[in-house]
Every structure is written in C-alpha cells, then in structure tokens.
Scaffold this active site. Sequence first.
Site, PDB file in Angstrom:
ATOM      1  N   GLU A 179     -11.080  -2.522  -4.801  1.00  0.00           N
ATOM      2  CA  GLU A 179     -10.497  -1.290  -5.362  1.00  0.00           C
ATOM      3  C   GLU A 179     -10.672  -1.220  -6.879  1.00  0.00           C
ATOM      4  O   GLU A 179      -9.703  -1.186  -7.641  1.00  0.00           O
ATOM      5  CB  GLU A 179      -9.014  -1.189  -4.997  1.00  0.00           C
ATOM      6  CG  GLU A 179      -8.806  -0.974  -3.521  1.00  0.00           C
ATOM      7  CD  GLU A 179      -7.401  -0.535  -3.139  1.00  0.00           C
ATOM      8  OE1 GLU A 179      -7.239   0.073  -2.084  1.00  0.00           O
ATOM      9  OE2 GLU A 179      -6.467  -0.790  -3.894  1.00  0.00           O
ATOM     10  N   GLU A 372     -10.189  -1.133   4.602  1.00  0.00           N
ATOM     11  CA  GLU A 372      -8.724  -1.155   4.668  1.00  0.00           C
ATOM     12  C   GLU A 372      -8.245   0.168   5.236  1.00  0.00           C
ATOM     13  O   GLU A 372      -8.695   1.233   4.805  1.00  0.00           O
ATOM     14  CB  GLU A 372      -8.092  -1.313   3.279  1.00  0.00           C
ATOM     15  CG  GLU A 372      -8.217  -2.683   2.690  1.00  0.00           C
ATOM     16  CD  GLU A 372      -7.465  -2.830   1.371  1.00  0.00           C
ATOM     17  OE1 GLU A 372      -6.428  -2.149   1.169  1.00  0.00           O
ATOM     18  OE2 GLU A 372      -7.930  -3.620   0.536  1.00  0.00           O
TER      19      GLU A 372
HETATM   20  C1  BG6 Z   1      -4.779  -1.612  -1.352  1.00  0.00           C
HETATM   21  C2  BG6 Z   1      -5.040  -3.042  -1.673  1.00  0.00           C
HETATM   22  O1  BG6 Z   1      -4.340  -1.034  -2.531  1.00  0.00           O
HETATM   23  O2  BG6 Z   1      -3.790  -1.254  -0.487  1.00  0.00           O
HETATM   24  C3  BG6 Z   1      -4.248  -4.041  -0.873  1.00  0.00           C
HETATM   25  O3  BG6 Z   1      -6.406  -3.391  -1.704  1.00  0.00           O
HETATM   26  C4  BG6 Z   1      -2.889  -3.455  -0.573  1.00  0.00           C
HETATM   27  O4  BG6 Z   1      -4.207  -5.229  -1.610  1.00  0.00           O
HETATM   28  C5  BG6 Z   1      -3.062  -2.204   0.269  1.00  0.00           C
HETATM   29  O5  BG6 Z   1      -2.028  -4.361   0.025  1.00  0.00           O
HETATM   30  C6  BG6 Z   1      -1.792  -1.547   0.778  1.00  0.00           C
HETATM   31  O6  BG6 Z   1      -0.882  -1.333  -0.239  1.00  0.00           O
HETATM   32  P1  BG6 Z   1       0.565  -1.931  -0.147  1.00  0.00           P
HETATM   33  O7  BG6 Z   1       1.187  -1.695  -1.445  1.00  0.00           O
HETATM   34  O8  BG6 Z   1       1.244  -1.222   0.974  1.00  0.00           O
HETATM   35  O9  BG6 Z   1       0.406  -3.378   0.144  1.00  0.00           O
END
Ligand code: BG6
Length: 474
Positions: A179, A372
Amino acid sequence: MTLDKNFLWGGATAANQAEGGVLEGGRGLSNVDLLPTGPDRKKVAAGELEMLEWKEGYYYPAKVAIDMYQHYMEDIQLFAEMGFKVYRMSLSWSRIFPNGDEEEPNEAGLLFYETIFKELRKHTIEPLVTIAHFDVPVHLIKEYGGWRNRRLVDFYAHYAETVIKRYKGLVKYWLTINEINILLHQPFVGGGIVFKEGDNKQEIKYQAAHHQLVASALATKIAHEVDHENKVGCMLAGGSHYPYTCRPEDYQEAINRDREGYFFIDVQARGKYPNYALKKFEREGLTIQMESGDKDILAASPVDFVTFSYYCSRTVSANPEDYAQATGNLFPSIKNDYLPSTEWGWQIDPLGLRNSLNQLYDRYQKPLFIVENGLGAVDSPDKNGYVEDDYRIDYLKKHIQSFKDAVEIDGVELLGYTTWGCIDLVAASTGQMSKRYGFIYVDRDDEGKGTLKRSKKKSFDWYKKVIASNGDSL
Ligand code: BG6
C-alpha cells in the site's frame, strides 16, 4: 473467459500484525512495533507524535500479535487444509537487518523465513512475499529520518537483494512495498517519518515517495536479474472515489483523489512520472530532489503485475461542508447512502471491486492481483472457538462474484485473490484484535489476554469449497 485453472486462491497476512516475537532470534525494533492502541495511535501513525521506544502506560499489540513466530507451522497446516494455492506474507525487515544499515544480514532471521517457504512448498502453496509491509527498522528512523533520507534507497535495495538471492527457487512472486500510497496518509507507518517543527510536510512525503519509487524499481531490477522466473508487483491501497453529486466539481475531486493513489502505480507500472504529478509539484512549490540516473532506473524496471487491496469505495466532494457526515475510513470519505457500512464504518461495495478492476486494467493493461479483501467484524465464538460468521461469508461471496464478473464479463486479467487476515490478526488502523477478518479464530483480545488457540470458523469450510470448485460454488 472463466477463472483460469491456475487461479491463485489464498489468504494474506503481514509480519507486523501477526508474527510477534519482536525481539526473538536477533530481530531489531521496527516502526510498527511502536504503534500503541488507544487515542495516540493515530498521531503516532501520522508522524505527529514521536514514539521511538516502548513507553509506560501504553499497550503495544505487535509485540506478541498472534505469535505466528511460534505458530507458523500449525497455521500453514490450516491454510493447506483450506486448499490455499498461494499465501501472501511479509518479511520483517528488522528480522533480516536488525538495524537496517548493516552489511551482513541476521542469519537466524533468514533461516526463519526459509523454513516457512519450504513448509509452504511442501504443501504446494506458492508464497507471495511483500518485502516491506508497513515496516522500517527503528534505527533507520533515529539515525537517518526514515524514507525522507535518500540513504534508505540503498538500505532497502541491499535488503531486497539479500532476500531475493537467498530465496531464489523458493519465492517467485514479490511485492516491493505494501500500500505504497499510505505514505501520504500515515507517513510514520508507510515511511518511518516523524515530523519536526518547521517541516514542509507535503514536500517530505513526496520526497520519501520518490525514494520508495526508485527503491521499488531497483528491487524489480534485482529480482529480474537474479531469476528471470521472478514476477514483481506493486501494491495500491485501492477503492475508487465516487463524486458525492453529479456536480462537475465533485467529479473532478473524485478524479483528483484517485490520482493521489494512481500516482505511485503510474510510476511503478509505466516507469515515469505522470504529468499531472509534475504539474502538482510545480504548482505547490514542492522541490523534489531527484538524482540524474533516477529517470533511467524508473524507466528500466516497471513492475510485471499490479496488485491492490480492496475493502470499500469512497465518496468525495468539492464542498468541505459535505464532510459533516464522514465515515470511519483512513481516507476522508462522505457516507454513501446507497451502501451499508461495517461496524467500523467502512462502506461495503462489491460492485466497486469490479469497477476498480476495470479501471486498473484499462489504465495499466497488466495482470492484476487482489491481494487484500475482507470484512473486519466482531465475532462471538462458542466455547469451542467456533464462530457462525455468515456475515463474513456473505461479504466475501459478493466480492468474489464481483471479481468473477470482471474476469468473465469484462475480460480483466486477474492472477489471484488473497483475502486479508485469513487468520485473525491485529488491525492496522486501530491495533484491535476484536476487528477480525479470519477463517481461523485466534483466542486473544484487545488487552492481550487469551490462549492464542486457533479454531475454525464456519467460513473455513465455506472457503475450502470455493477454492476446490475454483470459485463455482459460492
Ligand atoms: C490494509 C493493510 O490497509 O488494510 C493491512 O495493508 C490492514 O495491513 C488492512 O490490516 C485492513 O485494515 P485494518 O485497519 O482493518 O487492519
């Protein structure tokens, strides 16, 4: 076109949110180890509050996280049981180079990951490895100021070269920086930057971005030289911006916000700075130091594929007053009345994923990979740790259908899909354990209590069927 028979189904985690064992095996401290829970987390993440060592009165969830450091074998066994074809994970930079500026790496750290990759291969799981996922050794922050300093390019390139060479034959898919656009929103998390009085913040952020872009291109070059089988990707915090109304000014705002993220990928995928960014630097009086060979480095090594995270879309307006109804997102966003929200205010938008895939494919014409996606939700396990997480299944089902549409109807080239937090882990934004994404429940709470025991949720068997049917059975 249907999903390819070699489509890479799997899940994703990151060292800083899962591994723990922060001082084990000769590891050094890293920026993310120093993110506390509570109200100060945001200020630390933004580089507005200096936290370069553990302080009394704070709780630091990364210290133990879900202790994957000790549980890796057990966890990989569970991923294999679900039928994972790929597992996305990150290396901890300070496990390999505890300070970041050493010549020689820490053998114990290298061996730790080697064992993991061998175990994955035993289960025919392809590792997809992020070289830096919100990760900067603290020594590099104290000594050099993090990514604001050009020296980081060399330290990162040396680290990348070390791991790419060492894991030749074990790892084929690499992501350079997780990211990368988060640097603009959370400079300490994305770049180990702590602001000092009088700093020109915007200039520092874009200077650090330039360093990361050059470093990323160098890592891509190295990976290609070490093994022509290597494939290197960039990684965007994705999710497009919608205009709040059809006022042309709102639409323009949406375009501009999309470009804040595309800026990085434009450079990484096309090998040069886009004109709109150069104009922005000029207009805002930002002087970005670039060395004479940088242009060539960027041009010589564009990435092979483009990856992104997708949780939600965002809604923006040219009128600041419209933000009265903002949502709980990291990026400023107005509540979109057409979409439901998660318990954390992230707006659920499966069609937005198909649209994002199309936008990225139109723009780059390179294979894509969703690395993700998932639903952060509160789970209520029974006494055996079993969770009936139909809400999670529902979220994932809709998003999988959406990317299948992008492939089957729109013709987007998609290499794979890794759900975020396939096993519960620490949330990056809040540091909470209670914001859970996993198919596997981990017994640990927001204060660090719990046995760390792993148990399967309902979604575990559901995802296993999805993978076995290559996405036909949702
Ligand atoms: C992304 C990241 O921003 O989203 C992860 O690459 C992160 O590291 C994921 O965990 C989800 O966000 P959060 O704050 O719910 O963990």
